[in-house]
Design a protein around this motif. Structure first.
Motif, PDB file in Angstrom:
ATOM      1  N   VAL A 104       0.790  -1.203  -0.065  1.00 57.17           N
ATOM      2  CA  VAL A 104      -0.100  -0.082   0.118  1.00 57.17           C
ATOM      3  C   VAL A 104       0.840   1.320  -0.027  1.00 57.17           C
ATOM      4  O   VAL A 104       2.087   1.251   0.640  1.00 57.17           O
ATOM      5  CB  VAL A 104      -0.949   0.028   1.060  1.00 57.17           C
ATOM      6  N   ARG A 105       0.273   2.418  -0.806  1.00 58.79           N
ATOM      7  CA  ARG A 105       1.118   3.660  -0.545  1.00 58.79           C
ATOM      8  C   ARG A 105       1.192   4.336   0.549  1.00 58.79           C
ATOM      9  O   ARG A 105       1.035   5.456   0.493  1.00 58.79           O
ATOM     10  CB  ARG A 105       0.750   4.332  -1.602  1.00 58.79           C
ATOM     11  N   ALA A 106       1.198   3.623   1.706  1.00 63.45           N
ATOM     12  CA  ALA A 106       1.179   4.210   2.947  1.00 63.45           C
ATOM     13  C   ALA A 106       1.746   3.455   4.011  1.00 63.45           C
ATOM     14  O   ALA A 106       1.983   2.339   3.783  1.00 63.45           O
ATOM     15  CB  ALA A 106      -0.241   4.589   3.437  1.00 63.45           C
ATOM     16  N   PRO A 107       2.467   3.965   5.154  1.00 67.61           N
ATOM     17  CA  PRO A 107       3.310   3.142   5.807  1.00 67.61           C
ATOM     18  C   PRO A 107       2.554   2.092   6.476  1.00 67.61           C
ATOM     19  O   PRO A 107       1.155   2.263   6.641  1.00 67.61           O
ATOM     20  CB  PRO A 107       3.665   4.195   6.977  1.00 67.61           C
ATOM     21  N   PHE A 108       2.964   0.943   6.655  1.00 72.11           N
ATOM     22  CA  PHE A 108       2.279  -0.117   7.363  1.00 72.11           C
ATOM     23  C   PHE A 108       3.106  -0.552   8.576  1.00 72.11           C
ATOM     24  O   PHE A 108       4.332  -0.853   8.484  1.00 72.11           O
ATOM     25  CB  PHE A 108       2.504  -1.240   6.428  1.00 72.11           C
ATOM     26  N   HIS A 109       2.383  -0.609   9.676  1.00 74.40           N
ATOM     27  CA  HIS A 109       2.980  -0.762  11.028  1.00 74.40           C
ATOM     28  C   HIS A 109       2.346  -2.039  11.600  1.00 74.40           C
ATOM     29  O   HIS A 109       0.920  -2.444  11.424  1.00 74.40           O
ATOM     30  CB  HIS A 109       2.727   0.479  11.925  1.00 74.40           C
ATOM     31  N   LEU A 110       3.159  -2.797  11.977  1.00 76.72           N
ATOM     32  CA  LEU A 110       2.872  -4.350  12.567  1.00 76.72           C
ATOM     33  C   LEU A 110       3.182  -4.365  14.034  1.00 76.72           C
ATOM     34  O   LEU A 110       4.184  -4.046  14.515  1.00 76.72           O
ATOM     35  CB  LEU A 110       3.670  -5.271  11.934  1.00 76.72           C
ATOM     36  N   TYR A 111       1.971  -4.650  14.827  1.00 78.18           N
ATOM     37  CA  TYR A 111       1.915  -4.651  16.367  1.00 78.18           C
ATOM     38  C   TYR A 111       1.886  -6.360  16.705  1.00 78.18           C
ATOM     39  O   TYR A 111       0.943  -6.823  16.315  1.00 78.18           O
ATOM     40  CB  TYR A 111       0.922  -3.773  16.952  1.00 78.18           C
ATOM     41  N   VAL A 112       3.000  -6.914  17.496  1.00 74.82           N
ATOM     42  CA  VAL A 112       2.867  -8.103  17.506  1.00 74.82           C
ATOM     43  C   VAL A 112       3.495  -8.151  19.198  1.00 74.82           C
ATOM     44  O   VAL A 112       4.035  -7.612  19.848  1.00 74.82           O
ATOM     45  CB  VAL A 112       3.929  -9.130  16.899  1.00 74.82           C
ATOM     46  N   PRO A 113       3.054  -9.229  19.959  1.00 70.54           N
ATOM     47  CA  PRO A 113       3.319  -9.655  21.192  1.00 70.54           C
ATOM     48  C   PRO A 113       4.855  -9.705  21.487  1.00 70.54           C
ATOM     49  O   PRO A 113       5.608 -10.235  20.544  1.00 70.54           O
ATOM     50  CB  PRO A 113       2.874 -11.113  21.368  1.00 70.54           C
ATOM     51  N   ALA A 114       5.381  -8.996  22.418  1.00 76.32           N
ATOM     52  CA  ALA A 114       6.825  -9.046  22.643  1.00 76.32           C
ATOM     53  C   ALA A 114       7.507 -10.274  22.158  1.00 76.32           C
ATOM     54  O   ALA A 114       8.650 -10.406  21.869  1.00 76.32           O
ATOM     55  CB  ALA A 114       7.256  -8.477  24.127  1.00 76.32           C
ATOM     56  N   ALA A 115       6.794 -11.487  22.827  1.00 77.88           N
ATOM     57  CA  ALA A 115       7.503 -12.837  22.577  1.00 77.88           C
ATOM     58  C   ALA A 115       7.416 -13.288  21.055  1.00 77.88           C
ATOM     59  O   ALA A 115       8.163 -14.228  20.738  1.00 77.88           O
ATOM     60  CB  ALA A 115       6.715 -13.828  23.418  1.00 77.88           C
ATOM     61  N   ALA A 116       6.991 -12.712  20.102  1.00 79.14           N
ATOM     62  CA  ALA A 116       6.677 -12.994  18.664  1.00 79.14           C
ATOM     63  C   ALA A 116       7.526 -11.964  17.827  1.00 79.14           C
ATOM     64  O   ALA A 116       7.480 -12.168  16.777  1.00 79.14           O
ATOM     65  CB  ALA A 116       5.153 -13.136  18.374  1.00 79.14           C
ATOM     66  N   VAL A 117       8.274 -11.034  18.467  1.00 81.99           N
ATOM     67  CA  VAL A 117       9.159 -10.150  17.582  1.00 81.99           C
ATOM     68  C   VAL A 117      10.254 -10.849  16.850  1.00 81.99           C
ATOM     69  O   VAL A 117      10.046 -10.410  15.423  1.00 81.99           O
ATOM     70  CB  VAL A 117       9.867  -9.119  18.464  1.00 81.99           C
ATOM     71  N   ASP A 118      10.869 -11.630  17.152  1.00 78.72           N
ATOM     72  CA  ASP A 118      11.633 -12.398  16.028  1.00 78.72           C
ATOM     73  C   ASP A 118      11.157 -13.292  15.053  1.00 78.72           C
ATOM     74  O   ASP A 118      11.458 -13.143  13.887  1.00 78.72           O
ATOM     75  CB  ASP A 118      12.778 -13.341  16.920  1.00 78.72           C
ATOM     76  N   ILE A 119       9.744 -13.878  15.274  1.00 82.89           N
ATOM     77  CA  ILE A 119       9.197 -14.535  14.492  1.00 82.89           C
ATOM     78  C   ILE A 119       8.728 -13.617  13.355  1.00 82.89           C
ATOM     79  O   ILE A 119       8.837 -13.833  12.219  1.00 82.89           O
ATOM     80  CB  ILE A 119       8.150 -15.469  15.224  1.00 82.89           C
ATOM     81  N   ALA A 120       8.189 -12.381  13.899  1.00 82.31           N
ATOM     82  CA  ALA A 120       7.525 -11.231  13.044  1.00 82.31           C
ATOM     83  C   ALA A 120       8.520 -10.966  12.107  1.00 82.31           C
ATOM     84  O   ALA A 120       8.325 -10.855  10.861  1.00 82.31           O
ATOM     85  CB  ALA A 120       6.835 -10.449  13.705  1.00 82.31           C
ATOM     86  N   ARG A 121       9.600 -10.686  12.403  1.00 84.42           N
ATOM     87  CA  ARG A 121      10.881 -10.122  11.533  1.00 84.42           C
ATOM     88  C   ARG A 121      11.345 -11.000  10.627  1.00 84.42           C
ATOM     89  O   ARG A 121      11.319 -10.710   9.456  1.00 84.42           O
ATOM     90  CB  ARG A 121      12.027  -9.984  12.307  1.00 84.42           C
TER      91      ARG A 121
END
Length: 193
Positions: A104-121
């Motif tokens: 999308v032509r707008a910033p995309f921000h992803l919010y995840v639980p602290a324990a799932a940060v490495d998996i999300a990355r």
């Protein structure tokens, strides 16, 4: 098996619906972000089964958790936010939603639980998701804390622009040996007439 709607073109994606406890936490986080961000943006939310604020992606329409628009008359899209829970930080979610939101032509921000940060990355990298920011959240009692864990210099794709013709590559200038000017001019011989 339940399905999650919101996939482009009205197709249902094979993502399991969150357990009730996680859905309540998910919707609570969405409402906290709405309250936090409404000072700078008009914030529309799609909590639970609501589909009130959609964005057009290709031929279809999707419903991210929060849609941020400018408060002026133009209502320009300023960002989209997707909130995930422990169950929804997975490969299917990354392919079915994050990858589309990242285009999308707008910033995309992803919010995840602290324990799932490495998996999300890792999922963002593996699926080439153009995420602008990844935030973690964790709750202590009735307090929820958000922390920016990654900011990328992602530039969303621009609308198709006319192709520019290829230009031939410039040849690098030959490196001249550095000589002091005085020495160079002293060696020049005067022209004979």
């Amino acid at each position: 098996m339940c399905y999650h709607s919101g996939f482009p073109g009205g197709i249902l994606s094979p993502i399991l619906v969150r357990p009730v406890r996680e859905q309540l936490e998910h919707d609570r986080i969405i409402r906290l972000l709405q309250a936090k961000l409404k000072r700078k943006h008009d914030v529309a939310i799609n909590a639970g089964d609501e589909q009130t604020a959609g964005i057009r992606i290709g031929a279809g329409q999707m419903f991210p958790d929060l849609v941020l628009t400018s408060p002026d008359k133009g209502r320009r899209l300023e960002g989209i936010i997707e909130v995930e829970t422990g169950e929804s930080v997975n490969h299917l979610e990354a392919m079915a939603q994050w990858a589309h939101f990242g285009r999308v032509r707008a910033p995309f921000h992803l919010y995840v639980p602290a324990a799932a940060v490495d998996i999300a990355r890792r999922l963002c990298t593996d699926n080439q998701v153009g995420v602008s920011e990844i935030w973690s959240y964790h709750s202590i009692g009735d307090q929820t804390r958000f922390m920016l864990v990654q900011r990328l210099n992602h530039q969303p794709p621009r609308a198709a622009a006319p192709a520019k013709p290829d230009r031939p590559a410039k040849k690098p200038a030959a490196k001249a040996k550095a000589r002091p000017k005085a020495a160079t001019s002293a060696k020049k011989k005067p022209k004979r007439k």
